[in-house]
Design a protein around this motif. Structure first.
Motif, mmCIF file in Angstrom:
data_model
loop_
_atom_site.group_PDB
_atom_site.id
_atom_site.type_symbol
_atom_site.label_atom_id
_atom_site.label_comp_id
_atom_site.label_asym_id
_atom_site.label_seq_id
_atom_site.Cartn_x
_atom_site.Cartn_y
_atom_site.Cartn_z
ATOM 1 N N SER A 23 0.726 -1.610 0.680
ATOM 2 C CA SER A 23 -0.128 -0.059 0.255
ATOM 3 C C SER A 23 0.922 1.164 0.058
ATOM 4 C CB SER A 23 -1.128 -0.503 1.421
ATOM 5 O OG SER A 23 -1.278 1.036 1.564
ATOM 6 N N CYS A 24 0.481 1.903 -0.986
ATOM 7 C CA CYS A 24 1.383 3.090 -0.936
ATOM 8 C C CYS A 24 1.327 3.908 -0.015
ATOM 9 C CB CYS A 24 1.376 3.831 -2.176
ATOM 10 S SG CYS A 24 1.934 5.684 -2.863
ATOM 11 N N LEU A 25 3.114 4.540 0.674
ATOM 12 C CA LEU A 25 3.251 5.258 2.215
ATOM 13 C C LEU A 25 3.363 6.464 2.002
ATOM 14 C CD1 LEU A 25 5.671 2.732 3.672
ATOM 15 C CD2 LEU A 25 3.449 2.529 4.466
ATOM 16 N N ILE A 26 3.239 7.099 0.280
ATOM 17 C CA ILE A 26 3.550 8.522 0.606
ATOM 18 C C ILE A 26 1.980 9.143 0.163
ATOM 19 C CG2 ILE A 26 4.160 10.001 -1.650
ATOM 20 C CD1 ILE A 26 6.308 8.574 -0.663
ATOM 21 N N CYS A 27 1.062 8.739 0.088
ATOM 22 C CA CYS A 27 -0.598 9.476 0.209
ATOM 23 C C CYS A 27 -1.526 8.096 0.876
ATOM 24 C CB CYS A 27 -1.358 8.672 -1.743
ATOM 25 S SG CYS A 27 -1.415 7.184 -2.181
ATOM 26 N N GLY A 28 -0.753 6.992 2.138
ATOM 27 C CA GLY A 28 -1.778 6.158 2.917
ATOM 28 C C GLY A 28 -2.763 5.011 1.852
ATOM 29 N N GLY A 29 -2.474 5.095 0.560
ATOM 30 C CA GLY A 29 -2.778 4.042 -0.492
ATOM 31 C C GLY A 29 -4.446 4.902 -1.360
ATOM 32 N N ASP A 30 -4.289 5.919 -0.899
ATOM 33 C CA ASP A 30 -5.792 7.067 -1.795
ATOM 34 C C ASP A 30 -5.105 7.251 -3.140
ATOM 35 O OD1 ASP A 30 -6.151 7.571 1.298
ATOM 36 O OD2 ASP A 30 -5.753 9.634 1.442
ATOM 37 N N GLY A 31 -4.056 7.213 -3.617
ATOM 38 C CA GLY A 31 -3.385 7.279 -4.804
ATOM 39 C C GLY A 31 -2.893 8.576 -5.389
ATOM 40 N N CYS A 32 -1.782 8.195 -6.082
ATOM 41 C CA CYS A 32 -0.870 9.438 -5.822
ATOM 42 C C CYS A 32 -0.251 9.452 -7.284
ATOM 43 C CB CYS A 32 0.102 9.762 -4.775
ATOM 44 S SG CYS A 32 0.561 8.611 -3.651
ATOM 45 N N GLY A 68 -3.395 3.877 -5.632
ATOM 46 C CA GLY A 68 -3.443 3.215 -3.918
ATOM 47 C C GLY A 68 -1.866 2.576 -3.808
ATOM 48 N N TRP A 69 -1.587 1.149 -4.841
ATOM 49 C CA TRP A 69 -0.419 0.324 -4.036
ATOM 50 C C TRP A 69 0.829 0.552 -5.651
ATOM 51 C CZ3 TRP A 69 -1.483 -3.239 -0.924
ATOM 52 C CH2 TRP A 69 -2.756 -3.195 -0.256
ATOM 53 N N LEU A 70 1.843 0.064 -4.726
ATOM 54 C CA LEU A 70 2.591 0.459 -6.125
ATOM 55 C C LEU A 70 3.737 -1.413 -5.791
ATOM 56 C CD1 LEU A 70 4.596 2.676 -6.383
ATOM 57 C CD2 LEU A 70 5.798 2.127 -4.806
ATOM 58 N N GLY A 102 12.119 -4.633 -5.913
ATOM 59 C CA GLY A 102 12.556 -3.155 -7.056
ATOM 60 C C GLY A 102 12.822 -2.097 -5.392
ATOM 61 N N MET A 103 14.132 -2.885 -5.432
ATOM 62 C CA MET A 103 15.600 -1.620 -4.346
ATOM 63 C C MET A 103 14.809 -0.265 -4.113
ATOM 64 S SD MET A 103 18.431 -3.483 -2.438
ATOM 65 C CE MET A 103 19.415 -2.582 -3.620
ATOM 66 N N THR A 104 15.198 0.583 -5.265
ATOM 67 C CA THR A 104 14.845 1.434 -5.499
ATOM 68 C C THR A 104 13.553 2.322 -5.315
ATOM 69 O OG1 THR A 104 16.119 2.004 -7.286
ATOM 70 C CG2 THR A 104 14.398 3.380 -7.455
ATOM 71 N N ARG A 105 11.874 1.315 -5.390
ATOM 72 C CA ARG A 105 10.885 1.486 -4.651
ATOM 73 C C ARG A 105 10.658 1.763 -3.464
ATOM 74 N NH1 ARG A 105 6.599 -0.304 -9.521
ATOM 75 N NH2 ARG A 105 7.789 0.307 -11.537
ATOM 76 N N LEU A 106 10.923 1.103 -3.168
ATOM 77 C CA LEU A 106 11.324 0.445 -1.564
ATOM 78 C C LEU A 106 12.282 1.620 -0.935
ATOM 79 C CD1 LEU A 106 11.394 -1.750 0.753
ATOM 80 C CD2 LEU A 106 13.319 -2.721 0.519
ATOM 81 N N ALA A 107 13.390 2.230 -1.216
ATOM 82 C CA ALA A 107 14.492 3.621 -0.402
ATOM 83 C C ALA A 107 12.724 4.724 -0.512
ATOM 84 C CB ALA A 107 15.116 3.360 -1.521
ATOM 85 N N MET A 108 12.251 4.428 -2.064
ATOM 86 C CA MET A 108 11.496 5.426 -1.805
ATOM 87 C C MET A 108 10.231 5.517 -1.129
ATOM 88 S SD MET A 108 9.899 5.698 -5.945
ATOM 89 C CE MET A 108 8.657 7.179 -5.569
ATOM 90 N N MET A 109 9.875 4.079 -0.744
ATOM 91 C CA MET A 109 8.458 3.939 0.108
ATOM 92 C C MET A 109 8.898 4.384 2.192
ATOM 93 S SD MET A 109 6.005 3.901 -0.563
ATOM 94 C CE MET A 109 5.871 4.397 -2.040
ATOM 95 N N LYS A 110 10.529 3.532 2.039
ATOM 96 C CA LYS A 110 10.975 3.570 3.626
ATOM 97 C C LYS A 110 11.111 5.363 3.842
ATOM 98 C CE LYS A 110 14.164 2.295 6.362
ATOM 99 N NZ LYS A 110 14.262 1.704 7.801
#
Ligand code: FA5
Length: 349
Positions: free
Chosen positions: A269-278, A285-287, A318-326
């Motif tokens: 679940s996208c941690l940038i928007c909390g799953g709302d979509g961005c 809402g998902w990555l 996907g480590m780059t995406r993991l860094a984004m989320m983290k």
């Protein structure tokens, strides 16, 4: 003549007091004491005087000569001291009692996340492997059950080199070499293959907030007797809970990759928007984070492992995406931007 001498003394006294640099003092020395200087001129003019006058005047001129010599030396020393002080005052202030302020730089968020993943998997008995960025068609596709002209090749827009090799489009390209490296220990000593291999990948993709043409993945494989999907799920869950150290929503859905059967897509679940979509999750809402599955029998065979006897799982994080989320980085392009202001704020633990 005595008057002339007195005028000379006064003139010199004023001039030496006004001289404010080494060169000006040297010029005065030459002007008064040089071969053609004023004092030398006075000495020369003595020839017209009588004996007693000559003696008396000569003594006075020598006194003046000594005075001038001393004044020149004194003024020279004063000016050198002034110049030194000026130089010291123009230097930046340096307080030797101040605590050291060292700019030690910082690690890139991808390095931080890679090291963290390596630590987690090492603690679970996995080896960490390195692999080249330029690979062959066999490594990247054929050994992974993707023969020439297979439509799955279109899933990745690959950069080919003129010699037929290519820039690694997925870390899966190292799977075959890893199986071959460890198959003997697996078959003869019963040691399971447990390896991760992080690496940079390249795809000719249009970039957006969650796609880059150059990004990092981390592949992982485990092969042994009786490896099942539950093993796969255990390791995926452990890795995500260790990396995020908080509850995150994940979903597992079927996914197609020719080198796994069955295959899954693991999304978070996208941690940038909390799953709302961005834009970071393409408004879903998902990555897509970590596709995975049970290694296809043909892939094990290509690695010299009998699929009747051994099974295994593989994943491509996907480590780059993991860094984004983290680290809450909304746009993947920031990670390759080289913008130190934004990249230097991450410190890991
Ligand atoms: C693969 O590359 C497979 N090799 C993964 C795999 C390994 C599947 C082992 C099964 C078993 P995919 O193309 O979906 O799959 O990429 C895997 C992950 O890499 C994606 O989920 C995503 O997180 C990341 N990724 C892919 N393309 C990009 C991109 N252009 N920019 C940033 N990250 C990307």
């Amino acid at each position: 003549m005595f008057e002339e001498m007195e005028l000379l003394r006064q003139k010199f006294t004023e001039a030496i007091a006004a001289a404010d640099n080494t060169q000006a003092v040297e010029d005065l020395r030459i002007e008064y004491l040089g071969k053609k200087g004023s004092v030398t001129g006075l000495l020369k003019s003595m020839k017209d005087l009588s004996g007693e006058e000559k003696k008396n005047f000569g003594q006075q001129v020598n006194i003046l000569k000594n005075e001038i010599t001393e004044s020149v030396a004194k003024r020279s020393a004063e000016i050198k001291q002034l110049e030194l002080e000026k130089q010291i005052n123009s230097m930046p202030e340096f307080d030797i009692t101040a605590p050291p302020v060292l700019d030690r730089g910082s690690y890139h968020p991808i390095t931080l996340v890679q090291r963290e993943c390596e630590k987690i998997f090492r603690s679970m008995g996995f080896t960490v492997e390195d692999y080249s960025e330029i690979v062959t068609d066999y490594e990247c596709f054929e050994s992974l059950n993707i023969p020439k002209h297979h439509p799955a090749r279109d899933m990745q827009d690959t950069y080919y080199l003129t010699n037929g090799q290519l820039l690694k489009s997925q870390t899966s390209a190292a799977q075959n070499a890893i199986y071959k490296k460890y198959r003997k220990a697996l078959i003869e000593e019963g040691k399971p293959i447990k390896a991760i291999f992080p690496g940079r990948c390249f795809r000719n993709e249009a970039t957006d907030a969650c796609h880059e043409n150059t990004f990092f993945q981390m592949e992982g494989v485990m092969v042994d007797k009786n490896i099942s999907i539950s093993n796969l799920i255990f390791f995926m869950k452990t890795m995500l809970s260790e990396v995020f150290r908080k509850d995150i929503k994940v979903r597992l859905r079927p996914g197609f990759f020719p080198f796994v059967e069955p295959g899954f897509e693991l999304d978070i679940s996208c941690l940038i928007c909390g799953g709302d979509g961005c834009p970071s999750c393409k408004h879903s809402g998902w990555l897509e984070l970590c596709p995975c599955g049970m290694i296809h029998p043909e892939v094990l065979k290509a690695g010299g492992i009998d699929p009747e006897e051994y099974t295994g799982f593989a994943f491509g994080l996907g480590m780059t995406r993991l860094a984004m989320m983290k680290y809450g980085i909304a746009d993947i392009r920031d990670l390759n931007s080289g913008n130190l202001k934004s990249l230097s704020q991450f410190t890991g633990e």
